[in-house]
Design a protein around this motif. Sequence first.
Motif, PDB file in Angstrom:
ATOM      1  N   GLU A   1      -3.063  -1.461 -11.783  1.00  0.00           N
ATOM      2  CA  GLU A   1      -4.280  -1.001 -12.442  1.00  0.00           C
ATOM      3  C   GLU A   1      -3.957   0.066 -13.491  1.00  0.00           C
ATOM      4  O   GLU A   1      -4.569   0.094 -14.561  1.00  0.00           O
ATOM      5  CB  GLU A   1      -5.267  -0.459 -11.416  1.00  0.00           C
ATOM      6  CG  GLU A   1      -5.912  -1.553 -10.582  1.00  0.00           C
ATOM      7  CD  GLU A   1      -7.145  -1.058  -9.829  1.00  0.00           C
ATOM      8  OE1 GLU A   1      -7.469   0.150  -9.964  1.00  0.00           O
ATOM      9  OE2 GLU A   1      -7.771  -1.871  -9.146  1.00  0.00           O
TER      10      GLU A   1
ATOM     11  N   ARG B   1      -7.611  -5.983  -2.507  1.00  0.00           N
ATOM     12  CA  ARG B   1      -6.446  -5.356  -3.127  1.00  0.00           C
ATOM     13  C   ARG B   1      -5.261  -6.330  -3.042  1.00  0.00           C
ATOM     14  O   ARG B   1      -4.281  -6.102  -2.330  1.00  0.00           O
ATOM     15  CB  ARG B   1      -6.153  -4.021  -2.450  1.00  0.00           C
ATOM     16  CG  ARG B   1      -7.235  -2.988  -2.707  1.00  0.00           C
ATOM     17  CD  ARG B   1      -7.024  -1.728  -1.891  1.00  0.00           C
ATOM     18  NE  ARG B   1      -5.797  -1.027  -2.210  1.00  0.00           N
ATOM     19  CZ  ARG B   1      -5.657  -0.144  -3.209  1.00  0.00           C
ATOM     20  NH1 ARG B   1      -6.687   0.110  -4.005  1.00  0.00           N
ATOM     21  NH2 ARG B   1      -4.511   0.471  -3.420  1.00  0.00           N
TER      22      ARG B   1
ATOM     23  N   ASP C   1      -1.065  -1.975  -6.028  1.00  0.00           N
ATOM     24  CA  ASP C   1      -2.357  -2.257  -6.645  1.00  0.00           C
ATOM     25  C   ASP C   1      -2.704  -1.179  -7.662  1.00  0.00           C
ATOM     26  O   ASP C   1      -3.158  -1.462  -8.781  1.00  0.00           O
ATOM     27  CB  ASP C   1      -3.438  -2.352  -5.568  1.00  0.00           C
ATOM     28  CG  ASP C   1      -4.660  -3.107  -6.052  1.00  0.00           C
ATOM     29  OD1 ASP C   1      -5.487  -2.473  -6.723  1.00  0.00           O
ATOM     30  OD2 ASP C   1      -4.791  -4.315  -5.771  1.00  0.00           O
TER      31      ASP C   1
ATOM     32  N   ALA D   1      -2.953  -7.256  -5.194  1.00  0.00           N
ATOM     33  CA  ALA D   1      -1.638  -6.856  -5.703  1.00  0.00           C
ATOM     34  C   ALA D   1      -0.814  -6.152  -4.640  1.00  0.00           C
ATOM     35  O   ALA D   1       0.424  -6.235  -4.642  1.00  0.00           O
ATOM     36  CB  ALA D   1      -1.807  -5.960  -6.930  1.00  0.00           C
ATOM     37  N   ALA D   2      -1.483  -5.460  -3.716  1.00  0.00           N
ATOM     38  CA  ALA D   2      -0.766  -4.772  -2.648  1.00  0.00           C
ATOM     39  C   ALA D   2      -0.080  -5.748  -1.700  1.00  0.00           C
ATOM     40  O   ALA D   2       0.844  -5.364  -0.973  1.00  0.00           O
ATOM     41  CB  ALA D   2      -1.723  -3.866  -1.869  1.00  0.00           C
TER      42      ALA D   2
ATOM     43  N   GLU E   1       0.831  -1.205   0.000  1.00  0.00           N
ATOM     44  CA  GLU E   1       0.000   0.000   0.000  1.00  0.00           C
ATOM     45  C   GLU E   1       0.865   1.255   0.000  1.00  0.00           C
ATOM     46  O   GLU E   1       0.519   2.263  -0.623  1.00  0.00           O
ATOM     47  CB  GLU E   1      -0.937  -0.006   1.209  1.00  0.00           C
ATOM     48  CG  GLU E   1      -2.068  -1.028   1.116  1.00  0.00           C
ATOM     49  CD  GLU E   1      -3.035  -0.720  -0.017  1.00  0.00           C
ATOM     50  OE1 GLU E   1      -2.940   0.362  -0.638  1.00  0.00           O
ATOM     51  OE2 GLU E   1      -3.899  -1.566  -0.307  1.00  0.00           O
TER      52      GLU E   1
END
Length: 244
Positions: free
Chosen positions: A91, A221, A87, A223-224, A82
């Motif tokens: 995107e 989330r 994330d 990917a974080a 984060e």
Amino acid sequence: MTPFEQTSGTLVNVITVLAGSAAGLALRGKLPERIVATVVQALGLTTVIVGVVNALDLTKVASPPGLIVGLSALAGGAALGEWWRLDDLLERLGERLKRRFGGQGSFTQGFVTASLLFCVGPLALIGSVQNGLAGDNNFLILKSALDGIASLALATSFGFGVAFSAVTVFVYQGGISLGAGFFAELVPNPATDPRILLVNGVGGIMILGLGLDLLQVRRMRIAAMLPALLLVIAFYQLAKLFYA
């Protein structure tokens, strides 16, 4: 062994993802929405089961306790992810590809979801190592069949973005296969090494999150959390100092 032999399983995997995506795109818009929704729900449920099975690898590491190490790595990895906005970065990459290639609708969600689903898990990691070391692509052939079916289901719902996950698969798995010699010096037996079990376990929890996302239980989330896959190894090595 030639680079082609080392990456043969990855190349097959790329082809099946592209073929499955093409089939899904051909069916998109021709099937009733309820069929597409139910197919994605079936994929989501299967993803949840795969995630749970893989996550149980954490329980196979007794000293230091795999669950504690895995939880710590997930918490730390999520915080780092984060902080680095991983994330959002993934995107934005999807959005750039969408604009560049004229994608529509859920292009970015399809790209991100498929990339994570196809690359986070034991078959991708262990299969790539085996292919790179011995030319054994059996694990990746199995994974290719599964990914082909999944890409078909995802493409019917999310569209063209799913096909671009083939690039992620090629870079990730191909890179591991070509670097497998160095990997083998660190991990002589990937199937039983506690570090690999921990990576698989943490990856399983992330796959479980993807399944819940596909089922629209909650937007995750995922990917974080990717830094956790590296942190879990570092935390394990550190924890061993106190459990020696």
